[in-house]
Design a protein around this motif. Structure first.
Motif, PDB file in Angstrom:
ATOM      1  N   ARG A  22      68.610  73.456  -1.586  1.00  0.00           N
ATOM      2  CA  ARG A  22      68.058  72.180  -0.983  1.00  0.00           C
ATOM      3  C   ARG A  22      66.051  72.359  -0.820  1.00  0.00           C
ATOM      4  O   ARG A  22      66.116  72.311  -0.270  1.00  0.00           O
ATOM      5  CB  ARG A  22      69.047  72.970   0.819  1.00  0.00           C
ATOM      6  CG  ARG A  22      70.031  73.785   0.883  1.00  0.00           C
ATOM      7  CD  ARG A  22      70.227  73.950   2.366  1.00  0.00           C
ATOM      8  NE  ARG A  22      70.026  75.418   2.165  1.00  0.00           N
ATOM      9  CZ  ARG A  22      70.125  76.616   2.680  1.00  0.00           C
ATOM     10  NH1 ARG A  22      70.580  76.051   4.437  1.00  0.00           N
ATOM     11  NH2 ARG A  22      69.375  77.587   2.749  1.00  0.00           N
ATOM     12  N   ARG A  30      59.879  76.318   3.939  1.00  0.00           N
ATOM     13  CA  ARG A  30      60.258  76.098   4.100  1.00  0.00           C
ATOM     14  C   ARG A  30      61.719  76.676   4.020  1.00  0.00           C
ATOM     15  O   ARG A  30      62.855  76.927   4.646  1.00  0.00           O
ATOM     16  CB  ARG A  30      61.016  74.274   3.630  1.00  0.00           C
ATOM     17  CG  ARG A  30      60.147  73.364   4.232  1.00  0.00           C
ATOM     18  CD  ARG A  30      60.835  72.225   4.207  1.00  0.00           C
ATOM     19  NE  ARG A  30      59.972  71.319   4.062  1.00  0.00           N
ATOM     20  CZ  ARG A  30      59.676  69.838   4.602  1.00  0.00           C
ATOM     21  NH1 ARG A  30      60.590  69.413   3.822  1.00  0.00           N
ATOM     22  NH2 ARG A  30      58.654  68.961   4.580  1.00  0.00           N
ATOM     23  N   ASN A  31      62.145  77.268   2.907  1.00  0.00           N
ATOM     24  CA  ASN A  31      62.785  78.209   2.215  1.00  0.00           C
ATOM     25  C   ASN A  31      62.947  79.861   2.966  1.00  0.00           C
ATOM     26  O   ASN A  31      63.722  80.081   3.400  1.00  0.00           O
ATOM     27  CB  ASN A  31      63.027  78.221   0.695  1.00  0.00           C
ATOM     28  CG  ASN A  31      64.383  79.003   0.276  1.00  0.00           C
ATOM     29  OD1 ASN A  31      64.849  79.600   1.097  1.00  0.00           O
ATOM     30  ND2 ASN A  31      64.405  78.984  -1.510  1.00  0.00           N
ATOM     31  N   TYR A  33      60.935  80.276   5.692  1.00  0.00           N
ATOM     32  CA  TYR A  33      61.823  80.087   6.903  1.00  0.00           C
ATOM     33  C   TYR A  33      62.840  79.299   7.489  1.00  0.00           C
ATOM     34  O   TYR A  33      63.400  80.280   8.628  1.00  0.00           O
ATOM     35  CB  TYR A  33      60.771  78.606   7.615  1.00  0.00           C
ATOM     36  CG  TYR A  33      60.630  77.942   9.689  1.00  0.00           C
ATOM     37  CD1 TYR A  33      60.275  79.180   9.803  1.00  0.00           C
ATOM     38  CD2 TYR A  33      62.182  76.747  10.149  1.00  0.00           C
ATOM     39  CE1 TYR A  33      60.113  78.626  11.212  1.00  0.00           C
ATOM     40  CE2 TYR A  33      61.397  76.814  11.227  1.00  0.00           C
ATOM     41  CZ  TYR A  33      60.695  77.537  12.357  1.00  0.00           C
ATOM     42  OH  TYR A  33      61.309  77.393  13.176  1.00  0.00           O
ATOM     43  N   GLN A  34      63.864  78.939   7.318  1.00  0.00           N
ATOM     44  CA  GLN A  34      65.295  78.579   6.658  1.00  0.00           C
ATOM     45  C   GLN A  34      65.520  79.493   6.362  1.00  0.00           C
ATOM     46  O   GLN A  34      66.440  80.251   7.120  1.00  0.00           O
ATOM     47  CB  GLN A  34      65.439  77.637   5.723  1.00  0.00           C
ATOM     48  CG  GLN A  34      67.353  77.620   5.938  1.00  0.00           C
ATOM     49  CD  GLN A  34      66.968  76.411   7.558  1.00  0.00           C
ATOM     50  OE1 GLN A  34      66.772  75.470   7.742  1.00  0.00           O
ATOM     51  NE2 GLN A  34      68.285  77.367   8.627  1.00  0.00           N
ATOM     52  N   ASN A  35      65.402  80.941   5.854  1.00  0.00           N
ATOM     53  CA  ASN A  35      66.143  81.913   6.347  1.00  0.00           C
ATOM     54  C   ASN A  35      65.526  83.357   6.658  1.00  0.00           C
ATOM     55  O   ASN A  35      66.823  83.914   7.074  1.00  0.00           O
ATOM     56  CB  ASN A  35      65.515  82.649   4.679  1.00  0.00           C
ATOM     57  CG  ASN A  35      66.959  82.418   3.149  1.00  0.00           C
ATOM     58  OD1 ASN A  35      68.064  82.803   3.424  1.00  0.00           O
ATOM     59  ND2 ASN A  35      66.239  80.697   2.096  1.00  0.00           N
ATOM     60  N   ASP A  38      67.824  81.698   9.460  1.00  0.00           N
ATOM     61  CA  ASP A  38      69.900  82.020   9.229  1.00  0.00           C
ATOM     62  C   ASP A  38      70.104  83.507   9.476  1.00  0.00           C
ATOM     63  O   ASP A  38      71.002  84.026   9.823  1.00  0.00           O
ATOM     64  CB  ASP A  38      70.001  81.818   7.880  1.00  0.00           C
ATOM     65  CG  ASP A  38      70.236  80.322   7.547  1.00  0.00           C
ATOM     66  OD1 ASP A  38      70.361  79.485   8.442  1.00  0.00           O
ATOM     67  OD2 ASP A  38      70.291  79.537   6.912  1.00  0.00           O
ATOM     68  N   TYR A  59      70.170  87.122   4.052  1.00  0.00           N
ATOM     69  CA  TYR A  59      68.969  86.067   4.660  1.00  0.00           C
ATOM     70  C   TYR A  59      67.979  87.026   4.894  1.00  0.00           C
ATOM     71  O   TYR A  59      67.094  87.015   3.839  1.00  0.00           O
ATOM     72  CB  TYR A  59      69.704  85.847   6.068  1.00  0.00           C
ATOM     73  CG  TYR A  59      70.632  84.904   5.499  1.00  0.00           C
ATOM     74  CD1 TYR A  59      70.938  83.176   4.716  1.00  0.00           C
ATOM     75  CD2 TYR A  59      71.861  85.480   5.785  1.00  0.00           C
ATOM     76  CE1 TYR A  59      71.766  82.574   4.913  1.00  0.00           C
ATOM     77  CE2 TYR A  59      73.291  84.300   6.359  1.00  0.00           C
ATOM     78  CZ  TYR A  59      72.558  83.416   5.212  1.00  0.00           C
ATOM     79  OH  TYR A  59      74.072  81.868   5.671  1.00  0.00           O
TER      80      TYR A  59
END
Length: 88
Positions: A22, A30-31, A33-35, A38, A59
């Motif tokens: 992704r 972004r990786n 922030y997304q983790n 999550d 995560y």
């Protein structure tokens, strides 16, 4: 909720996060922030159901490897204050 010292693996056991398709670019903001999101979503859902939070540790390790500590501290404070912009 976010006890960093208790969840750290023994010295030398940190691994580099695996490739996430992704986020194929070098910029891993972004990786990170997304983790972070999550992890908190996973903790929220497993605590609500009374299940083991062991799967959430992945995560935690990833966002701690990718995110600057100052970001994590600021986001954690925002969550405590109820002003965090992300949907958890």
């Amino acid at each position: 909720m976010l006890d960093v010292e208790a969840q750290k693996p023994p010295p030398g056991k940190w691994t580099t996060p695996h490739f996430d398709p992704r986020f194929p670019n070098q910029n891993q903001t972004r990786n990170c922030y997304q983790n972070f999101l999550d992890y908190h979503r996973c903790m929220k859902s497993t605590n609500r159901r009374g299940k083991n939070t062991q799967p959430c540790e992945y995560y935690f390790r990833v966002f701690h490897s990718l995110c600057p500590i100052s970001w994590v501290q600021r986001w954690t404070e925002q969550i405590k204050q109820g002003t965090f912009a992300g949907k958890i």
